[in-house]
Scaffold this motif. Structure first.
Motif, PDB file in Angstrom:
ATOM      1  N   ARG A   1     -43.213 -34.676 -27.309  1.00 12.28           N
ATOM      2  CA  ARG A   1     -42.207 -35.272 -26.423  1.00 12.28           C
ATOM      3  C   ARG A   1     -40.803 -34.795 -26.808  1.00 12.28           C
ATOM      4  O   ARG A   1     -39.997 -34.486 -25.933  1.00 12.28           O
ATOM      5  CB  ARG A   1     -42.284 -36.790 -26.523  1.00 12.28           C
TER       6      ARG A   1
ATOM      7  N   SER B   1     -39.959 -31.276 -25.576  1.00 10.90           N
ATOM      8  CA  SER B   1     -39.544 -31.255 -24.167  1.00 10.90           C
ATOM      9  C   SER B   1     -38.104 -31.751 -24.017  1.00 10.90           C
ATOM     10  O   SER B   1     -37.308 -31.161 -23.273  1.00 10.90           O
ATOM     11  CB  SER B   1     -40.488 -32.134 -23.342  1.00 10.90           C
TER      12      SER B   1
ATOM     13  N   ASP C   1     -35.659 -29.103 -25.507  1.00 10.90           N
ATOM     14  CA  ASP C   1     -35.580 -27.935 -24.635  1.00 10.90           C
ATOM     15  C   ASP C   1     -34.712 -28.246 -23.415  1.00 10.90           C
ATOM     16  O   ASP C   1     -33.838 -27.453 -23.045  1.00 10.90           O
ATOM     17  CB  ASP C   1     -36.991 -27.522 -24.210  1.00 10.90           C
ATOM     18  N   ASP C   2     -34.935 -29.394 -22.822  1.00  7.48           N
ATOM     19  CA  ASP C   2     -34.164 -29.771 -21.639  1.00  7.48           C
ATOM     20  C   ASP C   2     -32.686 -29.958 -21.985  1.00  7.48           C
ATOM     21  O   ASP C   2     -31.794 -29.510 -21.244  1.00  7.48           O
ATOM     22  CB  ASP C   2     -34.737 -31.059 -21.052  1.00  7.48           C
TER      23      ASP C   2
END
Length: 293
Positions: free
Chosen positions: A116, A119, A122-123
């Motif tokens: 999690r 992600s 990265d975002d």
């Protein structure tokens, strides 16, 4: 037979007793599950209670979670900046579990948390870096960039309520990809060489101008020096002539004698043959016994 049953019963009591207790140390926090459902947390952040605890055997299970700061290191990845230049970014995050119940419900374990967080990181990285030029990412204010990324990560973690607290976000490296870096460095080298050539040309022109000015000033100084020398020599000659004239006026005969002696000294050197008529006026003082002409 009775003895055997007693031994079996003793082992059963010991086994049940072991299943009824568990220990939580200072670096751990425990989540109590009853038939697979979480019902309580022990020694969680803000509610310190390490040591020996009891549970219902065979009905309750205990899951241990680390209470220390944990680290998640991302793999380097390419991210595009606002000027469409792709950068290789390597970052990591430190966090800790502050709510083991919510942590278990949302991500399950540390592996799920890392998935999690990968992600989210990265975002957040893409969102922040996409808003600024690559030059600012590579050589700009790195601390400000990391603060913006950490704020973005904290916002997403808070919205998703993962039961964790973000401690720190760091960008280890933000560089151009190798193939792009070589082109950029080549272009920078070419620009620097052009700039160096321009500076050298300007320097050579300024050197020529300085040399020409120095030569001109040298000519002026030498000309002024020659003029001053000629003026001084003229003044000296005038003074000498005035002295000669004054001397001639006071004693013309001595002046004529003195001039003849000077002429003899300049004309007759050692071993100098001179052919002069005996009655030449040049040797009048040699023929005179009194030294008079």
């Amino acid at each position: 037979m009775i003895r055997t049953l007693g031994i079996i019963l003793l082992f059963g009591v010991v086994f049940v007793g072991l299943q009824s207790v568990y220990t939580v140390n200072e670096l751990q926090q425990a989540l109590i599950l009853r038939v697979g459902e979480p019902v309580d947390a022990v020694n969680e952040v803000g509610d310190e209670d390490p040591g020996l605890h009891f549970k219902l055997p065979f009905i309750m299970d205990v899951l241990m979670f680390d209470k220390r700061n944990l680290e998640f290191d991302m793999q380097p990845e390419e991210i595009q900046a606002s000027d469409q230049v792709r950068l290789v970014v390597d970052a990591f995050l430190r966090y800790r579990i502050v709510n083991p119940l919510r942590f278990y419900q949302t991500v399950g374990d540390e592996r799920g948390a890392q998935s999690r967080l990968r992600s989210i990181m990265d975002d957040s990285l893409r969102g922040v870096i996409a808003s600024i030029p690559s030059q600012e990412v590579v050589s700009g204010q790195r601390a400000e960039l990391m603060d913006r990324v950490q704020t973005a990560v904290e916002d997403q973690v808070a919205r998703q309520d993962l039961g964790i607290e973000v401690i720190d976000v760091r960008i280890l490296r933000a560089d151009l990809p190798q193939q792009i870096a070589e082109r950029v460095f080549q272009r920078m080298r070419s620009e620097r060489e052009q700039r160096a050539a321009q500076i050298r040309a300007v320097g050579a022109q300024e050197a020529q101008e300085i040399q020409a000015d120095a030569d001109r000033q040298g000519l002026i100084i030498r000309a002024e020096a020659r003029a001053e020398s000629e003026r001084t020599r003229g003044e000296g000659d005038a003074q000498r002539a005035a002295i000669y004239a004054a001397a001639y006026g006071r004693d013309p005969e001595f002046y004529a004698f003195y001039r003849s002696m000077i002429a003899y000294q300049e004309a007759i050197g050692a071993g100098t043959p001179i052919v002069v008529a005996p009655d030449s006026e040049f040797f009048d003082y040699f023929r005179s016994e009194t030294g008079r002409n």
